[in-house]
Design a protein around this motif. Structure first.
Motif, PDB file in Angstrom:
ATOM      1  N   UNK A  85       0.820  -1.209   0.000  1.00  0.00           N
ATOM      2  CA  UNK A  85       0.000   0.000   0.000  1.00  0.00           C
ATOM      3  C   UNK A  85       0.852   1.256   0.000  1.00  0.00           C
ATOM      4  N   UNK A  86       1.930   1.238   0.792  1.00  0.00           N
ATOM      5  CA  UNK A  86       2.826   2.399   0.811  1.00  0.00           C
ATOM      6  C   UNK A  86       3.508   2.595  -0.541  1.00  0.00           C
ATOM      7  N   UNK A  87       3.881   1.485  -1.180  1.00  0.00           N
ATOM      8  CA  UNK A  87       4.506   1.576  -2.511  1.00  0.00           C
ATOM      9  C   UNK A  87       3.513   2.152  -3.520  1.00  0.00           C
ATOM     10  N   UNK A 293      -4.995  -0.176   0.796  1.00  0.00           N
ATOM     11  CA  UNK A 293      -4.266  -1.438   0.975  1.00  0.00           C
ATOM     12  C   UNK A 293      -3.372  -1.408   2.204  1.00  0.00           C
ATOM     13  N   UNK A 294      -2.803  -0.242   2.521  1.00  0.00           N
ATOM     14  CA  UNK A 294      -1.999  -0.140   3.745  1.00  0.00           C
ATOM     15  C   UNK A 294      -2.865  -0.404   4.973  1.00  0.00           C
ATOM     16  N   UNK A 298      -2.963  -3.536   7.805  1.00  0.00           N
ATOM     17  CA  UNK A 298      -2.938  -3.321   9.255  1.00  0.00           C
ATOM     18  C   UNK A 298      -4.113  -3.986   9.962  1.00  0.00           C
ATOM     19  N   UNK A 299      -5.260  -4.099   9.301  1.00  0.00           N
ATOM     20  CA  UNK A 299      -6.483  -4.566   9.955  1.00  0.00           C
ATOM     21  C   UNK A 299      -6.890  -5.987   9.574  1.00  0.00           C
ATOM     22  N   UNK A 300      -6.191  -6.605   8.647  1.00  0.00           N
ATOM     23  CA  UNK A 300      -6.509  -7.988   8.316  1.00  0.00           C
ATOM     24  C   UNK A 300      -7.421  -8.159   7.131  1.00  0.00           C
TER      25      UNK A 300
END
Length: 739
Positions: A85-87, A293-294, A298-300
């Protein structure tokens, strides 16, 4: 209100798909619900697309299953998803979304058709009550080891009357909403009506056990939230302890690239489905997907991407803004937790009917007809993309389509990187080589052969006006030919349209305008041929290239027109245009009705007797206003001034009147419209010939020149509808056609 209702319809259709996708990955159904919430609320708010709906990605099935297995755990996979997600966020900041502008339309349309066909094929078992495969699953190779087609073999022993009944009723409702003429029906989205009716039918069929056997797997299976277990029953958190594992970063980059490509493909497809044809900001979409997506990592949740199916359902439900996406996300967050019991009353067959109908609209026969009509260079990539997606996965099929599309582009570029034409200018023949849009090193051989075939003593024009890029190797070839080869063989090379950075400046070295020498050498019949060829080029839409800047500077030094044209002032008959001539080629005299008077005669005498023109053309035209008005005045007996208030029109009308048959003139008002039009055209033709006779009879100097063969006089009629000029050669004066 329309977006609110569409949001409900989208929610009810999307929730089983999201759960089904999560199940196909072998993870908790809540992972699909979390992705649905984030795709709706977070991505929906951040995205700039009015119609794109994001949710669990079905196009990443093979990659997700592979990475979950290789990373040995869903929690480790979530860490990779967080990094992915960061990418994606970085991709958006780098404006890589603009790469979607290079996607061939044939590939995108192939994607739309493929998704439609897959929806149709995947929903047929569910329509008949065969619900062994998750309803949101879209892969050819199914999780149960079956394929899309082998699944049909099991239907015959597993059909249910209740499912079939609900499917038929649902399809009838969708048809009524689609083809019905009542606007009131469309106030409520058809999918919402289908689900409500399907629930009522399902309850009734289950109550009376009518061919249903009370089997629960024919209905929604939304997991019921257990408050005693708290958040741990819903959320799965990433394993950050794996940060030293290099496989994490490889998986993150792979997921980011593939998810971004899928989003860009789907976003382009959704924009084409939008009835308002709005354009979504692609780089902003990548950033929104990255944030989604990040958070999913984090939340599954499972990976998120723009979804064509969800978006198509939203559009077909009447959704027009991004709030449909947000509303459906909010309903995901609260509906799945608060009302799972009621959601589980919805039969899968009515959801299948909605998806089947959506697929039929996406893969409509008209789309195939349109692509076929565009030719093989569009249809083959379209068909191969569609077929590849159906039998593999979305991205694999799209890549195959892209490769095929690029192959066709390269093939076309290699076959026709240049276009060679021979043009007949006033100064002689010109060989014009028109370069393509992209001239690469692959085209060097063809261009070299074309230039090598130019005969010694010829004029060659290299035209790059339509060219965006020329390979340095090709530029070197052009310079060498111009500076070394061409002078050796006495070939004049002209250049046009090369960009300044190539250091090849525009240069015209051939004569495409009338000079003193040309004017003196031309014979009247040769001038006529030049005019006839020019009109043929005009009709064909293939005018000669002319360097008007050169003509302008040359004409400023003196003029040597080879013809004088007496034409009407009609705006539809610009003489230089319809004869495809340049600056300084002709004298143009324009007067209403192309009539002859002392000033016109004086102008013609100057053109031929002083300036040296070799041909006089009297050019009339069809649907001439001056001729039509003259016929009208002659038949009514009224004067032009009494009708129009224009005092000086009388002089023009009187001259045209000489060409009107006075006996037939009085019957004009009684003639049918078609016959009246023919009469006016006859007058136009006679008026042209009358002007020719008048010139000869009233100008002794022009008459003498025509008798000596120094000039010719010819009439012509221009058809304003077809663009054709008919030269009245049989009635020409002094025109020696024999060479």
């Amino acid at each position: 209100m329309q977006d609110f209702l569409a949001g409900w319809a989208l929610f009810l259709v999307s929730i089983p798909i999201s759960i089904g996708i999560a199940q196909s990955f072998g993870v908790s159904p809540y992972a699909g619900l979390i992705a649905g919430v984030l795709g709706g609320i977070v991505v929906g708010l951040l995205s700039g697309s009015p119609t794109s709906v994001s949710g669990p990605s079905a196009g990443l099935t093979a990659i997700i299953l592979s990475e979950i297995a290789s990373l040995r755990g869903f929690d480790t996979f979530l860490f990779a998803l967080f990094l992915a997600g960061l990418i994606q966020l970085v991709f958006g900041l780098m404006r890589l979304g603009e790469l979607s502008d290079f996607l061939p339309s044939s590939v995108v349309k192939g994607l739309i058709a493929a998704v439609g066909v897959i929806l149709i094929l995947k929903q047929i078992p569910h329509l008949l009550g065969h619900d062994t495969d998750p309803i949101g699953e879209m892969s050819f190779w199914q999780p149960d080891k079956q394929t899309t087609f082998t699944e049909f073999l099991k239907i015959s022993g597993d059909m249910h009357f209740g499912a079939v009944t609900i499917s038929i009723v649902s399809l009838i409702i969708l048809g009524l909403w689609e083809f019905g003429k009542s606007d009131r029906l469309r106030l409520v989205p058809a999918p919402l009506v289908v689900i409500i009716v399907g629930c009522l039918l399902g309850i009734w069929l289950r109550r009376y056990d009518v061919g249903w056997s009370g089997e629960s797997w024919h209905f929604f299976r939304v997991p019921e939230f257990d408050l005693s277990e708290g958040a741990t029953s819903i959320f799965t958190f990433p394993n950050f302890n794996q940060w030293r594992n290099p496989a994490i970063y490889f998986a993150a980059m792979l997921i980011a690239v593939v998810a971004s490509l899928e989003t860009l493909l789907n976003l382009d497809a959704v924009d084409r489905l939008d009835p308002e044809r709005r354009h979504s900001p692609t780089s902003r979409e990548l950033m929104a997907q990255g944030v989604g997506n990040a958070l999913a990592g984090l939340l599954g949740g499972v990976p998120i991407a723009s979804r064509v199916v969800h978006s198509a359902v939203s559009i077909h439900s009447g959704g027009r803004t991004k709030w449909v996406t947000v509303i459906h996300g909010v309903l995901f967050a609260f509906g799945a937790v608060l009302i799972p019991t009621y959601l589980n009353l919805i039969p899968l067959s009515c959801i299948a009917a909605i998806l089947f109908w959506t697929g039929a609209k996406m893969a409509r026969p008209k789309l195939f007809q349109e692509m076929w009509a565009e030719g093989r260079y569009q249809f083959i990539p379209f068909f191969l993309t569609m077929t590849a997606i159906i039998f593999t996965e979305k991205l694999i099929g799209a890549v195959i389509g892209l490769v095929v599309g690029v192959g066709f582009i390269l093939n076309s570029n290699l076959r026709r990187p240049i276009r060679k034409m021979i043009e007949k200018h006033i100064g002689g023949e010109l060989i014009r080589i028109e370069l393509g849009n992209q001239v690469s090193f692959l085209n060097r051989g063809m261009l070299e052969r074309a230039m090598r075939d130019v005969k010694p003593g010829s004029h060659l024009m290299l035209d790059a006006t339509q060219t965006d890029y020329v390979d340095p190797d090709v530029l070197s070839l052009i310079r060498e030919f111009k500076e070394r080869t061409a002078p050796k063989f006495n070939i004049e090379v002209s250049l046009r349209g090369f960009k300044d950075k190539y250091s090849l400046h525009d240069e015209t070295r051939f004569i495409d305008y009338s000079t003193r020498e040309l004017q003196q050498d031309l014979k009247p019949h040769e001038v006529l041929q030049i005019l006839q060829e020019g009109n043929r080029r005009f009709q064909a839409g293939k005018p000669l290239f002319r360097d008007f800047a050169v003509q302008l500077s040359t004409a400023a030094q003196g003029q040597f027109p080879f013809a004088a044209v007496l034409s009407c002032i009609d705006s539809r008959a610009p003489v230089e245009t319809i004869l495809d001539l340049g600056l300084g080629d002709i004298f143009s005299i324009r007067i209403a009705g192309n009539v002859v008077g002392p000033k016109v005669l004086g102008s013609l005498e100057y053109a031929c007797g002083v300036a040296g023109s070799k041909l006089i053309v009297v050019l009339g035209h069809t649907k001439c206003g001056a001729v039509t008005a003259s016929v009208k005045f002659a038949s009514s007996g009224l004067s032009p001034e009494s009708v129009t208030g224009c005092r000086h029109l009388e002089a023009i009308v009187d001259r045209i009147t000489y060409s009107i048959d006075q006996e037939k003139c009085h019957e004009v008002e009684k003639m049918p419209e078609a016959e009246r039009g023919q009469f006016v055209e006859q007058v136009t033709r006679e008026n042209v010939l009358h002007s020719i006779r008048q010139i000869v009879s009233e100008s002794p100097s022009l008459k003498q020149m025509s008798e000596e063969g120094k000039i010719g006089l010819v009439g012509a009629v221009y058809d304003v509808a077809s663009g054709n000029i008919e030269f009245l050669v049989d009635d020409a004066v002094g025109l020696k056609l024999a060479k």
